[in-house]
Design an enzyme around this catalytic site. Structure first.
Site, short mmCIF file in Angstrom:
data_model
loop_
_atom_site.label_atom_id
_atom_site.label_comp_id
_atom_site.label_asym_id
_atom_site.label_seq_id
_atom_site.Cartn_x
_atom_site.Cartn_y
_atom_site.Cartn_z
N ASP A 7 -6.83 1.53 2.12
CA ASP A 7 -5.43 1.29 1.57
C ASP A 7 -4.89 2.59 1.18
O ASP A 7 -5.34 3.68 1.04
CB ASP A 7 -5.52 0.38 0.42
CG ASP A 7 -4.29 0.13 -0.47
OD1 ASP A 7 -3.31 -0.13 0.35
OD2 ASP A 7 -4.21 0.30 -1.50
N ASP A 9 -1.63 3.30 -1.10
CA ASP A 9 -1.24 3.52 -2.72
C ASP A 9 -2.37 3.07 -3.63
O ASP A 9 -2.98 2.04 -3.52
CB ASP A 9 0.02 2.74 -2.90
CG ASP A 9 1.24 3.36 -2.31
OD1 ASP A 9 1.41 4.35 -2.62
OD2 ASP A 9 1.41 2.89 -1.26
MG MG Z 1 -3.21 -0.17 -3.25
#
Ligand code: MG
Length: 219
Positions: A7, A9
């Site tokens: 992922d 962020d």
């Molecule tokens: Mg995230």
């Protein structure tokens, strides 16, 4: 494990506190009740989805594409004024270890922010290839739908047992588990670990340091 689906962020970039501030600010300007914690709870959804839902909840109407994009651009503008984002502490060591061990590094994100996506190799390090990135532009349904992780798995050509998701958000964990993948959560934010376990995370670590130790011990 052969392929790692990161992922963006809260996993690669330490960007969530700024995202949360920008969301609370833009929502406040438009009259929506939306706190910084709401931003963490909603993390993983696209900005578009978050705005669509806020307008539905407050005004009980379907938002137009134009007003969604206007609010989203405003959120991006506020985000930019909050300054540069740094890599998550310890993530560069994790990426370096995986690269050295010939593992595939993928990015799977609902982000549509080119300021972050286009600068991964300069801001984080030389670990990323555009052909191994799934972003908001590549899918019809974003997290928590399994589509983003299923698409990464499909393109990787590895069996599911050789793929591993690295997530920080409850909805991201839900997406990875719905795709039938092994999901490691690294809790880099303010929510309780229980929020990640409850979505079915296979492992939860408090930081990248513990993740790296686990990777080394299971290599
Ligand atoms: Mg995230």
């Amino acid at each position: 494990m052969k392929a790692f689906f990161f992922d963006q962020d809260g996993i690669l970039y330490d960007s969530m506190p700024k995202h949360a501030r920008a969301w609370a600010e833009v929502m406040h300007r438009h009259g929506f009740d939306f706190s910084e914690e709401d931003a963490f709870v909603n993390e993983g959804r696209t900005g578009k989805e978050v705005i669509r839902e806020a307008i539905w909840e407050l005004e009980h109407r379907e938002a137009s594409e134009d007003e969604i994009w206007d609010i989203y651009e405003e959120q991006c503008e506020i985000f930019r004024t909050l300054g540069e984002v740094e890599p998550i502490e310890g993530v560069v060591d994790v990426l370096r270890f995986l690269k050295k061990n010939k593992k595939e590094i993928w990015v799977v994100t609902g982000s549509a922010k080119s300021s972050l996506l286009d600068n991964l190799n300069t801001r984080i390090g030389p670990f990323f290839d555009r052909s191994r990135m799934i972003t908001a532009f590549d899918v019809t349904h974003c997290k928590p739908d399994p589509e983003p992780y299923l698409l990464a798995w499909d393109r990787s050509k590895y069996p599911k047992k050789d793929c591993c998701v690295i997530e920080n958000a409850p909805l991201g964990v839900r997406s990875g588990k719905a795709a039938g993948l092994f999901v490691i959560a690294v809790n880099t934010g303010p929510l309780a670990d229980a929020a990640l376990w409850n979505e079915g995370a296979d492992l939860v670590f408090p930081s990248m340091k513990e993740l790296l130790e686990w990777l080394k011990s299971s290599d």
